[in-house]
Design a protein around this motif. Sequence first.
Motif, PDB file in Angstrom:
ATOM      1  N   VAL A 152       0.851  -1.287  -0.178  1.00 53.79           N
ATOM      2  CA  VAL A 152       0.128  -0.028   0.188  1.00 53.79           C
ATOM      3  C   VAL A 152       0.997   1.180  -0.043  1.00 53.79           C
ATOM      4  N   ALA A 153       0.541   2.329  -0.792  1.00 53.83           N
ATOM      5  CA  ALA A 153       1.131   3.513  -0.926  1.00 53.83           C
ATOM      6  C   ALA A 153       0.062   4.594  -1.006  1.00 53.83           C
ATOM      7  N   GLU A 154       0.582   5.824  -0.802  1.00 56.68           N
ATOM      8  CA  GLU A 154      -0.350   6.872  -0.919  1.00 56.68           C
ATOM      9  C   GLU A 154       0.480   8.115  -1.637  1.00 56.68           C
ATOM     10  N   ILE A 155      -0.112   8.747  -2.298  1.00 57.49           N
ATOM     11  CA  ILE A 155       0.151   9.961  -3.180  1.00 57.49           C
ATOM     12  C   ILE A 155      -0.819  11.192  -3.061  1.00 57.49           C
ATOM     13  N   ALA A 156      -0.188  12.038  -3.164  1.00 59.05           N
ATOM     14  CA  ALA A 156      -1.123  13.310  -3.162  1.00 59.05           C
ATOM     15  C   ALA A 156      -0.611  14.463  -4.425  1.00 59.05           C
TER      16      ALA A 156
END
Length: 142
Positions: free
Chosen positions: A71-75
């Motif tokens: 799992v990764a998160e980008i904005a």
Amino acid sequence: MATLNPNADIQAGWREMDAYMIAIKQPRQGFESSFSLAAYAEATCQAALGWVSQSVIKKRPEKQLGSGAYVAEIAGVIGEAAVTYRIATHCGADCFVALYCWTASARFLEICPCFDAIGRSLRFHEATLENSDQAVAQEAFA
């Protein structure tokens, strides 16, 4: 709902909450045999950075205990809206699957439990990607 991505195997949206998801399956035969899920997770994260302006990685791909998914998160910004993506990558018997979920950054923490429930409900088969519990998707995006 308009098509979010023409390459998506599954797509859904919750317009009232401005939350969306797509799942894209890619056959593993298109990759070298040594190409790992960790490498695929990093590649999907890097590719998603190009979908938004002012992009930044908030959380590098990390392996999740129990599921084995990364799992990764980008904005970033789409149009004038600040958005945050949660990207979960999975490995089936013959494919890699990337689940991209995104919403307005201001609602991200509120919507994340819905994104996580959808991710847990997916099952990967040799020829198809399906949501094993349609009620989960309907609850999350009702």
